[in-house]
Design an enzyme around this catalytic site. Structure first.
Site, short mmCIF file in Angstrom:
data_model
loop_
_atom_site.label_atom_id
_atom_site.label_comp_id
_atom_site.label_asym_id
_atom_site.label_seq_id
_atom_site.Cartn_x
_atom_site.Cartn_y
_atom_site.Cartn_z
N GLU A 51 0.83 -1.21 0.00
CA GLU A 51 0.00 0.00 0.00
C GLU A 51 0.87 1.26 0.00
OE1 GLU A 51 -2.41 2.88 -0.17
OE2 GLU A 51 -3.21 0.86 -0.39
N TYR A 105 -0.19 4.40 0.65
CA TYR A 105 -0.48 5.25 1.80
C TYR A 105 0.14 4.64 3.06
CZ TYR A 105 -4.05 7.83 -0.87
OH TYR A 105 -4.71 8.61 -1.78
N VAL A 117 -7.96 5.13 -1.41
CA VAL A 117 -8.62 6.41 -1.69
C VAL A 117 -9.90 6.54 -0.89
CG1 VAL A 117 -9.86 7.72 -3.47
CG2 VAL A 117 -7.61 6.74 -3.98
N ILE A 139 -19.24 13.02 -7.73
CA ILE A 139 -18.17 13.63 -6.94
C ILE A 139 -18.30 15.15 -6.92
CG2 ILE A 139 -15.68 14.00 -6.76
CD1 ILE A 139 -15.30 11.18 -7.90
N GLU A 141 -21.59 21.33 -16.92
CA GLU A 141 -21.78 19.93 -17.34
C GLU A 141 -22.10 19.90 -18.83
OE1 GLU A 141 -22.12 16.33 -18.20
OE2 GLU A 141 -21.61 16.66 -16.10
N VAL A 152 -15.99 23.62 -20.67
CA VAL A 152 -14.87 24.53 -20.46
C VAL A 152 -13.90 24.37 -21.63
CG1 VAL A 152 -12.88 25.01 -19.00
CG2 VAL A 152 -15.10 24.50 -17.96
N GLY A 159 -14.25 12.69 -13.76
CA GLY A 159 -14.06 11.24 -13.82
C GLY A 159 -12.69 10.81 -13.35
N HIS A 204 -45.21 1.58 8.92
CA HIS A 204 -45.79 2.90 8.67
C HIS A 204 -45.75 3.71 9.96
CE1 HIS A 204 -48.57 5.95 7.16
NE2 HIS A 204 -49.19 5.87 8.33
#
Length: 474
Positions: A36, A38, A44, A186, A205, A238, A272, A445
């Site tokens: 690993e 980290y 992540v 995200i 978007e 963009v 992404g 309920h």
């Protein structure tokens, strides 16, 4: 300093997919090593993804609810945010969970080697760490090396005001004006956090809706609510980003593009993620990696090299922790000699925004593409006593049924805690339930959960909580 070790299984990566695979291997009696990068386990997801984002979203929700309570006769003063304390809370959550994983690894006698691992052969891996080099000789390997945020060549990513999701979660400051590039999960989650903390949020978007994978009717409900918080620029992209001393200047084109470049204090690039398949020297082990960095596997998660497996983000979409966990279990069980396969009917997706957007199984778009004759049934939360009493009546529960068999093939929920209500729909699809099975199951309920049963009643024509379109004409 260089050391050499031998193990039955090495797992490259300790995110949810990796640590789940390693722990399952250990539970099945296999000597296991985790590599690993980290200093803590969790990858992540636990360190700079799923968990810290949920900690910050919890803070954001409390802030928003405190403001909304004024309409119910409870008035608080304007919330005062202490960014340092919020950051400390986030780190406390992370440390609790990563510490728990370290304890479970120790209890299972799983050895952890920290550093960047790369293949040097079909049965060898070399790890470069702070304490030197470690050579690992293995019988089997499981690649769980994850993914990283996409970077675009025309964006000056080296500027500290250009963020990816990891940067946004650090919560170093609250920018006055924040642009979120990408209307996916995200970006919307981080936008929710920073809006609650005081930022003005613009979202750009390129598609005609945010959360493009979800059905339009579900997203429409979400968009109506979120448009009060964000400036949404749909069908817009963009084209240029320039870093200047007084801010980041962004040029856009498309349906909602401003005529002039816009100045922002920070820009979050959330368009992404790409897999880390090309960073492992997998070719030295004979493992095939495609041009995008994905590693192809079969239903037992084997790569083209029979003793090397791959799981999680690196094997393809959807890049979701819960998918990777199940893949990890299967890979471990196959290595242990079990004839198991990864062949789920459904993998749920959730945007932990407010309201939440959650779906599982087929969407309407996917059903149409597959040529499936289907029928939908929806239950508006405006007819839910619990939703009205809890001030979240703008939600909706939707089920998608095969028109011939009446089996549920998909479902979606938009509303407060919608993701928590998704489990029943997923289980129903896995078990092949039809509308009658769900409608005749007594749901408590008043709950938000009963909206699933009521949507099934709409399809069955037995609904009494709404006007019944299938009632017999008199």
């Amino acid at each position: 300093m260089s050391t050499e070790i031998k193990t039955q299984v090495v797992v490259l990566g300790a995110g949810p997919a990796g640590y789940s695979a390693a722990f399952r291997c250990a539970d099945l009696g296999l000597e296991t090593v985790i590599v690993e990068r980290y200093n803590t386990l969790g990858g992540v997801c636990l360190n700079v993804g799923c968990i810290p984002s949920k900690a910050l979203l919890h803070v954001a929700k409390v802030i928003e609810e405190a403001k909304a309570l004024a309409e119910h006769g409870i008035v608080f003063g304007e919330p005062k945010t202490d960014i340092d304390k919020i950051r400390t809370w986030k780190e406390k959550v992370i440390n609790q969970l990563t510490g728990g994983l370290a304890g479970m690894a120790k209890g299972r006698k799983v050895k952890v080697v920290n550093g960047l691992g790369k293949f040097t052969g079909a049965n060898t891996l070399e790890v470069e760490g702070e304490n030197g080099k470690t050579v690992i000789n293995f019988d089997n390997a499981i690649i769980a090396a994850g993914s990283r945020p996409i970077q675009l060549p025309f964006i000056p990513h080296e500027d500290p005001r250009i963020w990816d999701s990891t940067d946004a979660l650090e919560l170093k400051e609250v920018p006055e004006r924040l642009l979120v590039m990408g209307g996916g999960i995200i970006g919307l989650e981080m936008g929710t956090v920073y809006h609650a903390l005081g930022s003005q949020i613009d979202v750009v978007e390129m598609f005609d809706q945010v959360i493009p994978a979800a059905d339009k009717d579900i997203v429409k409900v979400f968009t109506k609510r979120i448009s009060k918080k964000f400036n949404l620029m749909l069908e817009t992209k963009v084209t240029a980003v320039e870093a200047k001393e007084d801010g980041i200047y962004v040029t856009m084109e498309g349906k909602k593009a401003p005529a002039e470049p816009q100045r922002y204090d920070a820009v979050l690039v959330a368009i992404g993620r790409v897999p880390n398949g090309k960073n492992l020297d997998a070719g030295k082990a004979g493992v095939e990696v495609d041009d995008r960095g994905f590693i192809r596997v079969d239903k037992q998660l084997r790569t083209n090299v029979p003793h090397i497996f791959a799981i999680g983000d690196i094997v393809g979409q959807p890049m979701l922790a819960h998918k990777g966990v199940h893949e990890g279990h299967v890979a471990a069980e196959v290595i242990a000699g079990k004839k198991h396969y990864f062949d789920p009917k459904v993998i749920p997706s959730i945007a932990y925004t407010e309201p939440e957007v959650a779906w599982v199984g087929l969407t309407e778009k996917e059903a149409k593409e597959k040529g499936i004759s289907y029928e939908t049934a929806t239950f508006p939360w405006a007819a839910s006593g619990r939703a009205i009493a809890s001030d979240c009546a703008d939600g909706m529960t939707k089920l998608i049924f095969d028109k011939e068999s009446h089996r549920v093939i998909g479902g979606a929920i938009v509303g407060t805690n919608g993701g928590e209500l998704l489990g029943e729909i997923g289980l129903a699809i896995e078990m092949g339930c039809d509308a009658e099975d769900i409608a005749l199951t007594i749901h408590a309920h008043p709950t938000l959960h009963e909206s699933v049963g009521l949507a099934a009643e709409v399809f069955e024509g037995s609904i009494t909580d709404l006007p019944n379109p299938k009632a017999k004409k008199k």
